[in-house]
Design an enzyme around this catalytic site. Sequence first.
Site, PDB file in Angstrom:
ATOM      1  N   CYS A  34      -9.058   5.914 -14.297  1.00 39.91           N
ATOM      2  CA  CYS A  34      -8.184   6.479 -14.816  1.00 39.91           C
ATOM      3  C   CYS A  34      -6.817   6.441 -13.768  1.00 39.91           C
ATOM      4  O   CYS A  34      -5.828   6.360 -13.697  1.00 39.91           O
ATOM      5  CB  CYS A  34      -8.556   7.903 -15.298  1.00 39.91           C
ATOM      6  SG  CYS A  34      -9.046   7.878 -16.624  1.00 39.91           S
ATOM      7  N   HIS A  62     -16.844   1.220 -18.818  1.00 36.43           N
ATOM      8  CA  HIS A  62     -16.385  -0.282 -18.175  1.00 36.43           C
ATOM      9  C   HIS A  62     -17.423  -1.134 -18.643  1.00 36.43           C
ATOM     10  O   HIS A  62     -18.570  -1.237 -18.477  1.00 36.43           O
ATOM     11  CB  HIS A  62     -16.385  -0.113 -16.627  1.00 36.43           C
ATOM     12  CG  HIS A  62     -16.957   0.421 -15.820  1.00 36.43           C
ATOM     13  ND1 HIS A  62     -17.848   1.129 -15.929  1.00 36.43           N
ATOM     14  CD2 HIS A  62     -17.622  -0.232 -15.133  1.00 36.43           C
ATOM     15  CE1 HIS A  62     -18.663   1.703 -15.158  1.00 36.43           C
ATOM     16  NE2 HIS A  62     -19.068   0.535 -14.773  1.00 36.43           N
ATOM     17  N   HIS A 112      -9.954   7.598 -21.180  1.00 39.64           N
ATOM     18  CA  HIS A 112     -11.105   8.259 -20.250  1.00 39.64           C
ATOM     19  C   HIS A 112     -12.170   8.230 -21.086  1.00 39.64           C
ATOM     20  O   HIS A 112     -12.688   9.146 -22.255  1.00 39.64           O
ATOM     21  CB  HIS A 112     -11.070   9.318 -19.610  1.00 39.64           C
ATOM     22  CG  HIS A 112     -11.679   9.373 -18.831  1.00 39.64           C
ATOM     23  ND1 HIS A 112     -12.639   9.282 -17.946  1.00 39.64           N
ATOM     24  CD2 HIS A 112     -13.146   9.965 -19.652  1.00 39.64           C
ATOM     25  CE1 HIS A 112     -13.400   9.135 -17.450  1.00 39.64           C
ATOM     26  NE2 HIS A 112     -14.148   9.802 -18.047  1.00 39.64           N
ATOM     27  N   CYS A 124     -10.864  10.708 -11.748  1.00 41.22           N
ATOM     28  CA  CYS A 124     -11.775   9.858 -12.284  1.00 41.22           C
ATOM     29  C   CYS A 124     -10.816   8.403 -11.834  1.00 41.22           C
ATOM     30  O   CYS A 124      -9.788   7.770 -11.974  1.00 41.22           O
ATOM     31  CB  CYS A 124     -11.734   9.662 -13.717  1.00 41.22           C
ATOM     32  SG  CYS A 124     -11.783   7.606 -14.265  1.00 41.22           S
TER      33      CYS A 124
END
Length: 114
Positions: A7, A100, A46, A4
């Site tokens: 991440c 997000h 996450h 990711c």
Amino acid sequence: MDNCIFCKIIKREIPSEIVYEDEKILAFKDINPVAPVHVLIIPKVHVRNVMEIDHQNADILKDIHLAAKQIALKVGLGDKGFRLITNCGEEAGQTVFHLHYHLIGGKELGPKII
Ligand code: 5GP
Ligand code: ZN
């Protein structure tokens, strides 16, 4: 999550322009800004998108909103205004599958969808 992008940004494996950080939240400038201020606010855990929010992890949403307020004050948008947007899923245009919120502002924003 290993593959990711966000991440990796949290782990500093990918550089970013960080504008806010606390224990649970990171916020950094979007690489492809659509407005003079375009900040991405993400949880350090996450979570794929809003569909993975439940009663156990819902504090994330409070933390994101409190961070958004701090960032808005920091960049001088507290009074002027801004938008806080999350795209959930492919049809909504989500491209990075780590929850997000886009904080955008600093100009008269375009036509409202809703
Ligand atoms: P979405 O389309 O999923 O709502 O938003 C993803 C956002 O992440 C896009 O606005 C895109 O420009 C931004 N983005 C993608 N990769 C990176 C990156 O590596 N660094 C930063 N700072 N932003 C990124
Ligand atoms: Zn992630």
